[in-house]
Design a protein around this motif. Structure first.
Motif, PDB file in Angstrom:
ATOM      1  N   PHE A 213     -54.454  -0.277  87.115  1.00  0.00           N
ATOM      2  CA  PHE A 213     -53.699  -0.630  85.915  1.00  0.00           C
ATOM      3  C   PHE A 213     -52.317  -0.007  86.017  1.00  0.00           C
ATOM      4  N   ILE A 214     -51.287  -0.761  85.642  1.00  0.00           N
ATOM      5  CA  ILE A 214     -49.917  -0.225  85.731  1.00  0.00           C
ATOM      6  C   ILE A 214     -49.498   0.355  84.384  1.00  0.00           C
ATOM      7  N   LEU A 215     -48.897   1.521  84.433  1.00  0.00           N
ATOM      8  CA  LEU A 215     -48.396   2.139  83.208  1.00  0.00           C
ATOM      9  C   LEU A 215     -46.926   2.469  83.385  1.00  0.00           C
ATOM     10  N   GLY A 216     -46.118   2.073  82.394  1.00  0.00           N
ATOM     11  CA  GLY A 216     -44.713   2.472  82.380  1.00  0.00           C
ATOM     12  C   GLY A 216     -44.622   3.794  81.646  1.00  0.00           C
ATOM     13  N   GLN A 217     -43.918   3.774  80.486  1.00  0.00           N
ATOM     14  CA  GLN A 217     -43.840   5.022  79.721  1.00  0.00           C
ATOM     15  C   GLN A 217     -44.911   5.113  78.639  1.00  0.00           C
ATOM     16  N   GLY A 218     -45.756   4.110  78.574  1.00  0.00           N
ATOM     17  CA  GLY A 218     -46.872   4.162  77.625  1.00  0.00           C
ATOM     18  C   GLY A 218     -46.437   4.082  76.169  1.00  0.00           C
ATOM     19  N   THR A 219     -45.332   3.371  75.893  1.00  0.00           N
ATOM     20  CA  THR A 219     -44.835   3.311  74.507  1.00  0.00           C
ATOM     21  C   THR A 219     -45.310   2.054  73.782  1.00  0.00           C
ATOM     22  N   ASN A 220     -46.076   1.234  74.490  1.00  0.00           N
ATOM     23  CA  ASN A 220     -46.556   0.012  73.834  1.00  0.00           C
ATOM     24  C   ASN A 220     -48.036  -0.201  74.087  1.00  0.00           C
ATOM     25  N   VAL A 221     -48.774   0.890  74.252  1.00  0.00           N
ATOM     26  CA  VAL A 221     -50.193   0.758  74.566  1.00  0.00           C
ATOM     27  C   VAL A 221     -51.056   1.626  73.642  1.00  0.00           C
TER      28      VAL A 221
ATOM     29  N   ILE B 235     -34.826   1.128  72.151  1.00  0.00           N
ATOM     30  CA  ILE B 235     -36.178   0.748  72.599  1.00  0.00           C
ATOM     31  C   ILE B 235     -36.665   1.732  73.657  1.00  0.00           C
ATOM     32  N   PRO B 236     -37.684   2.537  73.317  1.00  0.00           N
ATOM     33  CA  PRO B 236     -38.200   3.455  74.332  1.00  0.00           C
ATOM     34  C   PRO B 236     -38.956   2.685  75.410  1.00  0.00           C
ATOM     35  N   GLY B 237     -39.220   3.332  76.516  1.00  0.00           N
ATOM     36  CA  GLY B 237     -40.014   2.685  77.566  1.00  0.00           C
ATOM     37  C   GLY B 237     -39.181   2.322  78.774  1.00  0.00           C
ATOM     38  N   THR B 238     -39.878   1.804  79.787  1.00  0.00           N
ATOM     39  CA  THR B 238     -39.242   1.490  81.065  1.00  0.00           C
ATOM     40  C   THR B 238     -38.771   0.032  81.094  1.00  0.00           C
ATOM     41  N   LEU B 239     -37.958  -0.248  82.109  1.00  0.00           N
ATOM     42  CA  LEU B 239     -37.526  -1.634  82.327  1.00  0.00           C
ATOM     43  C   LEU B 239     -38.745  -2.525  82.582  1.00  0.00           C
TER      44      LEU B 239
ATOM     45  N   ALA C 254     -39.002  -7.218  75.661  1.00  0.00           N
ATOM     46  CA  ALA C 254     -38.640  -6.311  74.565  1.00  0.00           C
ATOM     47  C   ALA C 254     -37.301  -6.727  73.952  1.00  0.00           C
ATOM     48  N   GLY C 255     -37.195  -6.499  72.674  1.00  0.00           N
ATOM     49  CA  GLY C 255     -35.968  -6.887  71.989  1.00  0.00           C
ATOM     50  C   GLY C 255     -35.790  -6.132  70.691  1.00  0.00           C
ATOM     51  N   ALA C 256     -34.571  -6.150  70.202  1.00  0.00           N
ATOM     52  CA  ALA C 256     -34.249  -5.505  68.925  1.00  0.00           C
ATOM     53  C   ALA C 256     -32.869  -5.987  68.494  1.00  0.00           C
TER      54      ALA C 256
ATOM     55  N   ILE D 121     -46.887  -7.577  89.317  1.00  0.00           N
ATOM     56  CA  ILE D 121     -46.319  -6.276  88.964  1.00  0.00           C
ATOM     57  C   ILE D 121     -44.809  -6.380  89.158  1.00  0.00           C
ATOM     58  N   ALA D 122     -44.054  -5.989  88.145  1.00  0.00           N
ATOM     59  CA  ALA D 122     -42.590  -6.025  88.240  1.00  0.00           C
ATOM     60  C   ALA D 122     -42.119  -4.766  88.969  1.00  0.00           C
ATOM     61  N   LEU D 123     -41.368  -4.953  90.054  1.00  0.00           N
ATOM     62  CA  LEU D 123     -40.859  -3.805  90.817  1.00  0.00           C
ATOM     63  C   LEU D 123     -39.421  -3.482  90.448  1.00  0.00           C
TER      64      LEU D 123
ATOM     65  N   THR E  60     -29.520   2.913  62.451  1.00  0.00           N
ATOM     66  CA  THR E  60     -30.394   1.994  61.714  1.00  0.00           C
ATOM     67  C   THR E  60     -31.843   2.337  62.011  1.00  0.00           C
ATOM     68  N   ARG E  61     -32.105   2.557  63.294  1.00  0.00           N
ATOM     69  CA  ARG E  61     -33.450   2.867  63.748  1.00  0.00           C
ATOM     70  C   ARG E  61     -33.988   4.125  63.054  1.00  0.00           C
ATOM     71  N   LYS E  62     -33.147   5.163  63.030  1.00  0.00           N
ATOM     72  CA  LYS E  62     -33.590   6.445  62.452  1.00  0.00           C
ATOM     73  C   LYS E  62     -33.926   6.306  60.981  1.00  0.00           C
TER      74      LYS E  62
HETATM   75  C1  LIG Z   1     -40.686   4.300  68.371  1.00  0.00           C
HETATM   76  C2  LIG Z   1     -40.856   2.990  69.114  1.00  0.00           C
HETATM   77  C3  LIG Z   1     -39.998   1.938  68.847  1.00  0.00           C
HETATM   78  C4  LIG Z   1     -40.136   0.727  69.528  1.00  0.00           C
HETATM   79  N1  LIG Z   1     -39.266  -0.289  69.240  1.00  0.00           N
HETATM   80  C5  LIG Z   1     -39.349  -1.460  69.916  1.00  0.00           C
HETATM   81  C6  LIG Z   1     -38.420  -2.509  69.678  1.00  0.00           C
HETATM   82  O1  LIG Z   1     -37.504  -2.407  68.873  1.00  0.00           O
HETATM   83  N2  LIG Z   1     -38.556  -3.661  70.372  1.00  0.00           N
HETATM   84  C7  LIG Z   1     -39.545  -3.839  71.293  1.00  0.00           C
HETATM   85  O2  LIG Z   1     -39.607  -4.908  71.917  1.00  0.00           O
HETATM   86  N3  LIG Z   1     -40.449  -2.857  71.541  1.00  0.00           N
HETATM   87  C8  LIG Z   1     -40.374  -1.685  70.885  1.00  0.00           C
HETATM   88  N4  LIG Z   1     -41.276  -0.685  71.136  1.00  0.00           N
HETATM   89  C9  LIG Z   1     -42.380  -0.918  72.078  1.00  0.00           C
HETATM   90  C10 LIG Z   1     -42.079  -0.474  73.518  1.00  0.00           C
HETATM   91  O3  LIG Z   1     -41.097   0.504  73.520  1.00  0.00           O
HETATM   92  C11 LIG Z   1     -41.637  -1.631  74.416  1.00  0.00           C
HETATM   93  O4  LIG Z   1     -42.610  -2.652  74.421  1.00  0.00           O
HETATM   94  C12 LIG Z   1     -41.379  -1.159  75.844  1.00  0.00           C
HETATM   95  O5  LIG Z   1     -40.708  -2.177  76.525  1.00  0.00           O
HETATM   96  C13 LIG Z   1     -42.649  -0.775  76.601  1.00  0.00           C
HETATM   97  O6  LIG Z   1     -42.273  -0.130  77.819  1.00  0.00           O
HETATM   98  P1  LIG Z   1     -43.231   0.935  78.518  1.00  0.00           P
HETATM   99  O7  LIG Z   1     -42.640   1.312  79.812  1.00  0.00           O
HETATM  100  O8  LIG Z   1     -43.535   2.052  77.608  1.00  0.00           O
HETATM  101  O9  LIG Z   1     -44.520   0.020  78.757  1.00  0.00           O
HETATM  102  P2  LIG Z   1     -46.044   0.508  78.700  1.00  0.00           P
HETATM  103  O10 LIG Z   1     -46.394   0.806  77.285  1.00  0.00           O
HETATM  104  O11 LIG Z   1     -46.290   1.553  79.700  1.00  0.00           O
HETATM  105  O12 LIG Z   1     -46.768  -0.831  79.164  1.00  0.00           O
HETATM  106  C14 LIG Z   1     -46.741  -1.980  78.335  1.00  0.00           C
HETATM  107  C15 LIG Z   1     -47.459  -3.104  79.113  1.00  0.00           C
HETATM  108  O13 LIG Z   1     -46.683  -3.470  80.232  1.00  0.00           O
HETATM  109  C16 LIG Z   1     -47.426  -3.307  81.463  1.00  0.00           C
HETATM  110  N5  LIG Z   1     -46.465  -2.822  82.471  1.00  0.00           N
HETATM  111  C17 LIG Z   1     -45.636  -1.750  82.381  1.00  0.00           C
HETATM  112  N6  LIG Z   1     -44.838  -1.697  83.453  1.00  0.00           N
HETATM  113  C18 LIG Z   1     -45.167  -2.759  84.235  1.00  0.00           C
HETATM  114  C19 LIG Z   1     -44.680  -3.260  85.482  1.00  0.00           C
HETATM  115  N7  LIG Z   1     -43.693  -2.656  86.149  1.00  0.00           N
HETATM  116  N8  LIG Z   1     -45.237  -4.392  85.981  1.00  0.00           N
HETATM  117  C20 LIG Z   1     -46.235  -5.026  85.325  1.00  0.00           C
HETATM  118  N9  LIG Z   1     -46.748  -4.587  84.157  1.00  0.00           N
HETATM  119  C21 LIG Z   1     -46.213  -3.470  83.621  1.00  0.00           C
HETATM  120  C22 LIG Z   1     -48.534  -2.329  81.133  1.00  0.00           C
HETATM  121  O14 LIG Z   1     -49.627  -2.550  81.972  1.00  0.00           O
HETATM  122  C23 LIG Z   1     -48.812  -2.687  79.667  1.00  0.00           C
HETATM  123  O15 LIG Z   1     -49.638  -3.820  79.602  1.00  0.00           O
HETATM  124  C24 LIG Z   1     -41.163   0.553  70.479  1.00  0.00           C
HETATM  125  C25 LIG Z   1     -42.031   1.624  70.753  1.00  0.00           C
HETATM  126  C26 LIG Z   1     -41.883   2.836  70.086  1.00  0.00           C
HETATM  127  C27 LIG Z   1     -42.797   3.975  70.408  1.00  0.00           C
END
Ligand SMILES: Cc1cc2nc3c(=O)[nH]c(=O)nc-3n(C[C@H](O)[C@H](O)[C@H](O)COP(=O)(O)OP(=O)(O)OC[C@H]3O[C@@H](n4cnc5c(N)ncnc54)[C@H](O)[C@@H]3O)c2cc1C
Length: 330
Positions: A66-74, A131-135, A143-145, A189-191, A215-217
């Motif tokens: 399973f691939i994990l980025g920064q774990g901000t959407n799981v 938007i937290p998290g990885t590309l 992801a969008g905002a 998997i996105a590289l 705005t976010r805060k």
């Molecule tokens: C406080 C807060 C605010 C947020 N605001 C927004 C917002 O405004 N807009 C928005 O769109 N989202 C928002 N999010 C959600 C989140 O930040 C985004 O969805 C972000 O893009 C997820 O990135 P991540 O690296 O944390 O992904 P993860 O949570 O690690 O993974 C998300 C999914 O993507 C998969 N994945 C991750 N990396 C890869 C890869 N390289 N290849 C294939 N699969 C992969 C994982 O398996 C999982 O299914 C917010 C989250 C938080 C905590």
């Protein structure tokens, strides 16, 4: 479900020296919710080659990963996952900017790219500052905002595909839609990705970013563990407004609580478990369905035990009557 002995897998992976490997790593350490049981094996490859070699190695042996980025959407199950969790946070870190093109590895933080674009007087990534998290996560989620999303800037994505290996796809092939992409429906998997930006005025870009952050805060519980919007907007309606309209702000299950600042956020007040969050999600979903006949779909992605080591489908976790939990709180 086939039982897999992960001890020799971790040992063999160590001998390949692809990066850091940990056994039984609590995923709560790697998610913004601060929730999640252990990954049987947690691997942080240190290069892109290491990521690809790990994927190939696991694929050839039929070992679940399973691939994990920064774990901000799981939301990760309290029981964890019987799989090798591969983190992109170390190995996919390259960034190159040439003219208006930016190429970055999937493990780079979106906020970092937003700052770099500003420093290079390039417009188009201002929305990403909040938007937290990885590309990589942002590509998967489109992801969008603030009225913009990844679909507007991404040109190509370098992907690893279990059938053909590494190759490049166009943005069209990624099939971006509202919080959707082909990555959610395929084993890709996105590289890395290339993004095309516009030349802009640096001061103006900076001011826009500051405005978005402010705005976010003021509208979201940024200081508390959460995973962003729990449900997608059932367009043209807004999930947050629907959840607020049923009086759900402040609802609690264990240490999980519906934020009083933004009703579409669930926050972890300390020791919340995945099953607590699920309980709140079920309750909200049920009341909204009863009242409006609208089915809310989760934006947060589920990671739990299942067929082949890890399950990402929500469907067997729902119970429209709000009973019969498949993710029991013990
Ligand atoms: C406080 C807060 C605010 C947020 N605001 C927004 C917002 O405004 N807009 C928005 O769109 N989202 C928002 N999010 C959600 C989140 O930040 C985004 O969805 C972000 O893009 C997820 O990135 P991540 O690296 O944390 O992904 P993860 O949570 O690690 O993974 C998300 C999914 O993507 C998969 N994945 C991750 N990396 C890869 C890869 N390289 N290849 C294939 N699969 C992969 C994982 O398996 C999982 O299914 C917010 C989250 C938080 C905590």
């Amino acid at each position: 479900m086939r039982a897999i002995d992960f001890a020799p897998i971790a040992r063999d992976l160590r001998t390949l020296m692809l990066g850091t490997i940990r056994d039984q790593e609590p995923l709560a350490r790697h998610t913004s919710f601060r929730i999640g049981g252990p990954a049987r094996v947690y691997l942080e490859p240190s290069t892109e080659e290491g990521v690809v070699r790990s994927l190939e190695w696991l694929k050839e042996r039929g070992i679940p990963y399973f691939i994990l980025g920064q774990g901000t959407n799981v939301l990760v199950s309290d029981r964890g996952v019987e799989a090798v969790v591969i983190s992109t946070s170390r190995g996919l870190k390259e960034i190159a900017i040439a003219d208006r093109r930016m190429e970055a590895g999937s493990g780079v933080l979106l906020t970092k790219l937003s700052h770099l674009a500003e420093r290079s007087a390039l417009a188009g990534l201002e929305f990403a500052i909040s938007i937290p998290g990885t590309l990589g996560g942002a590509l998967v989620m489109n992801a969008g905002a603030h009225g913009s999303a990844m679909v507007e800037i991404v040109k190509t994505v370098r992907v690893w595909d279990p059938t053909v290996g590494v190759h490049q796809i166009s943005a069209e092939e990624a099939e971006f839609e509202y919080r959707q992409s082909r990555f959610q429906r395929s084993p890709w998997i996105a590289l890395a990705a290339t993004m095309e930006l516009e030349s802009g005025d640096r001061e103006r870009i900076r001011q826009t970013m500051q405005h978005f952050m402010a705005t976010r805060k003021s509208t979201q519980p940024v200081g508390e563990p959460n995973a962003g919007s729990v449900f997608k907007n059932p367009k043209p309606l807004f999930a947050g407004q629907l959840v607020e309209s049923i009086g759900a702000k402040g609802w609690r299950a264990g240490d999980a609580e519906v934020s009083s600042l933004h009703a579409n956020f669930i926050i972890n007040r300390g020791q919340a478990r995945a099953c607590d969050v699920l309980q709140l999600m079920r309750r909200i979903r049920f009341v909204i369905y009863q009242r409006y006949h609208v089915v809310l779909r989760p934006e947060v992605r589920w990671i739990g035990p299942g067929e082949g080591g890890a399950s990402t489908t929500w469907e067997n976790l729902w119970c429209e009557e709000g009973v019969g939990l498949t993710e029991p709180c013990e």
